[in-house]
Design a protein around this motif. Structure first.
Motif, PDB file in Angstrom:
ATOM      1  N   ALA A  42       0.807  -1.309  -0.037  1.00 30.81           N
ATOM      2  CA  ALA A  42      -0.147   0.312  -0.065  1.00 30.81           C
ATOM      3  C   ALA A  42       0.774   1.250   0.035  1.00 30.81           C
ATOM      4  CB  ALA A  42      -0.948   0.004   1.313  1.00 30.81           C
ATOM      5  N   LEU A  43       2.038   1.392   0.802  1.00 26.57           N
ATOM      6  CA  LEU A  43       2.980   2.426   0.890  1.00 26.57           C
ATOM      7  C   LEU A  43       3.527   2.480  -0.383  1.00 26.57           C
ATOM      8  CD1 LEU A  43       4.235   4.475   2.214  1.00 26.57           C
ATOM      9  CD2 LEU A  43       5.975   2.974   2.936  1.00 26.57           C
ATOM     10  N   GLN A  44       3.824   1.540  -1.322  1.00 30.62           N
ATOM     11  CA  GLN A  44       4.462   1.647  -2.584  1.00 30.62           C
ATOM     12  C   GLN A  44       3.460   2.298  -3.616  1.00 30.62           C
ATOM     13  OE1 GLN A  44       7.665   1.319  -1.675  1.00 30.62           O
ATOM     14  NE2 GLN A  44       7.776   0.913  -3.812  1.00 30.62           N
ATOM     15  N   ARG A  45       1.970   1.888  -3.497  1.00 22.22           N
ATOM     16  CA  ARG A  45       1.065   2.484  -4.386  1.00 22.22           C
ATOM     17  C   ARG A  45       0.834   4.141  -4.000  1.00 22.22           C
ATOM     18  NH1 ARG A  45      -3.769  -1.203  -3.196  1.00 22.22           N
ATOM     19  NH2 ARG A  45      -4.885   0.297  -4.779  1.00 22.22           N
ATOM     20  N   LEU A  46       1.124   4.345  -2.681  1.00 21.92           N
ATOM     21  CA  LEU A  46       0.900   5.559  -2.274  1.00 21.92           C
ATOM     22  C   LEU A  46       2.097   6.359  -2.926  1.00 21.92           C
ATOM     23  CD1 LEU A  46      -0.270   5.930   1.284  1.00 21.92           C
ATOM     24  CD2 LEU A  46      -1.175   7.098  -0.463  1.00 21.92           C
ATOM     25  N   ARG A  47       3.216   5.994  -2.720  1.00 20.31           N
ATOM     26  CA  ARG A  47       4.527   6.696  -3.342  1.00 20.31           C
ATOM     27  C   ARG A  47       4.277   7.060  -4.795  1.00 20.31           C
ATOM     28  NH1 ARG A  47       8.756   3.033   0.145  1.00 20.31           N
ATOM     29  NH2 ARG A  47       9.235   4.424   1.747  1.00 20.31           N
ATOM     30  N   HIS A  48       4.009   6.075  -5.499  1.00 31.74           N
ATOM     31  CA  HIS A  48       3.458   6.228  -7.000  1.00 31.74           C
ATOM     32  C   HIS A  48       2.667   7.125  -7.286  1.00 31.74           C
ATOM     33  CE1 HIS A  48       3.575   5.204 -11.014  1.00 31.74           C
ATOM     34  NE2 HIS A  48       2.156   4.942 -10.974  1.00 31.74           N
ATOM     35  N   THR A  49       1.615   7.091  -6.441  1.00 31.62           N
ATOM     36  CA  THR A  49       0.293   8.111  -6.744  1.00 31.62           C
ATOM     37  C   THR A  49       0.857   9.574  -6.420  1.00 31.62           C
ATOM     38  OG1 THR A  49      -1.272   6.244  -6.356  1.00 31.62           O
ATOM     39  CG2 THR A  49      -1.890   8.699  -6.145  1.00 31.62           C
ATOM     40  N   LEU A  50       1.327   9.715  -5.280  1.00 30.26           N
ATOM     41  CA  LEU A  50       1.982  11.093  -4.789  1.00 30.26           C
ATOM     42  C   LEU A  50       3.325  11.382  -5.181  1.00 30.26           C
ATOM     43  CD1 LEU A  50       0.359  10.618  -1.262  1.00 30.26           C
ATOM     44  CD2 LEU A  50      -0.471  11.762  -3.312  1.00 30.26           C
ATOM     45  N   ASP A  51       3.888  10.824  -5.958  1.00 34.18           N
ATOM     46  CA  ASP A  51       5.212  10.977  -6.602  1.00 34.18           C
ATOM     47  C   ASP A  51       6.217  11.503  -5.562  1.00 34.18           C
ATOM     48  OD1 ASP A  51       7.357  11.322  -8.471  1.00 34.18           O
ATOM     49  OD2 ASP A  51       6.727  13.258  -9.146  1.00 34.18           O
TER      50      ASP A  51
END
Length: 301
Positions: A42-51
């Motif tokens: 989930a953290l990896q997806r957040l990092r990708h979404t928020l750059d």
């Protein structure tokens, strides 16, 4: 270009909040009832979404980036409000709540109101947190955008999109150092106008005092302009300048700073202290509770 919310999985926001609060992925996973690999994904997806990296792994745990801190400051109150709103019990329990409230005000509030308000709140709601941010001419916009829960201030613009209520009236007094060569417990109009004054910045709004000071024959001499009430009092205590301040604040500082408090040379209408909040929070149980605690605190001042 604005971020398209349809591209954001809002289920990731509680994960972000849990990592911020816990400081460790394993502890955040436990709190949410998730596995650690699921939290990491989930953290990896957040990092990708928020750059943004959002969290840096250190020996002490997950250290948030400046972007993460900024996001959490804005998101945490909204997530708490959403949880309370969707709570099937439909109630707010102060004893167990961890609600965070952001209040806009000036140092008058922090000195006069905040200590007794916190003492009252801590007895009922030890997990509730208050954060005070400095008032500015952007106050109404901050409230309407959900950046703050309420504002406490004497300067209020009319705005039909905000709720407001007078919760206190404050008397204005003149202060000078006790060993002042001119002032000996009284202040005449002549003495007031001949003295140098320490004042606050003009916030493009008017109090009852300003109506008097703008009248013919009432132009005071400004010797210094500072940013806070406490700075006004410190300047008056350390020089021959005088200041016009709220009476409750003057009484708080008079003895430790060696100040004398004098009645204003003419009658001045009391200054109303307003509490302002967005209509969206009008029926919020937690917000209603905070307004009640504030009202009880102000009544006892």
């Amino acid at each position: 270009m604005k971020l398209n919310l349809r591209s954001v999985d809002l289920n990731l926001l509680p994960v972000f909040d849990a990592i911020m609060e816990a400081g460790q992925l394993s502890l955040a996973a436990t709190r949410l009832g998730m596995s650690q690999p699921a939290i990491s994904a989930a953290l990896q997806r957040l990092r990708h979404t928020l750059d943004d990296e959002l969290f840096i792994r250190t020996r002490q745990g997950m250290e948030p980036t400046p972007r993460a801190r900024e996001l959490h400051q804005q998101l945490a109150p909204q997530l708490t409000l959403l949880r309370d709103t969707l709570d099937p019990k439909g109630r707010f329990d102060p004893a167990t709540s961890e609600r965070r409230f952001t209040l806009i005000s000036v140092d008058y509030f922090e000195v006069v109101v905040l200590p007794p308000l916190l003492a009252r709140i801590q007895k009922q709601a030890p997990g509730v947190m208050l954060e005070v941010v400095t008032a500015s001419d952007q106050m109404n916009e901050q409230l309407k955008k959900g950046h703050a829960d309420m504002a406490i201030d004497a300067f209020v613009h009319d705005d039909d999109r905000l709720q407001r209520q007078v919760m206190l009236e404050e008397k204005l007094v003149v202060v000078a150092r006790k060993a002042h060569p001119v002032f000996k417990g009284r202040c005449s109009k002549k003495q007031f106008l001949e003295a140098q004054h320490v004042v606050l910045p003009d916030r493009n709004r008017r109090l009852p005092l300003d109506q008097i000071l703008n009248a013919p024959g009432w132009q005071r001499r400004t010797g210094a302009r500072v940013t806070q009430f406490s700075s006004m009092l410190a300047t008056a205590a350390g020089s021959d300048m005088i200041a016009t301040v709220p009476e409750r604040l003057a009484r708080h500082y008079a003895r430790p700073m060696g100040l004398q408090i004098m009645t204003f040379p003419v009658d001045v209408p009391p200054v109303p202290i307003y509490v302002v909040w967005p209509p969206a929070l009008e029926r919020d149980p937690a917000h209603r509770w905070l307004r009640q605690q504030l009202a009880h605190t102000l009544k006892a001042l």
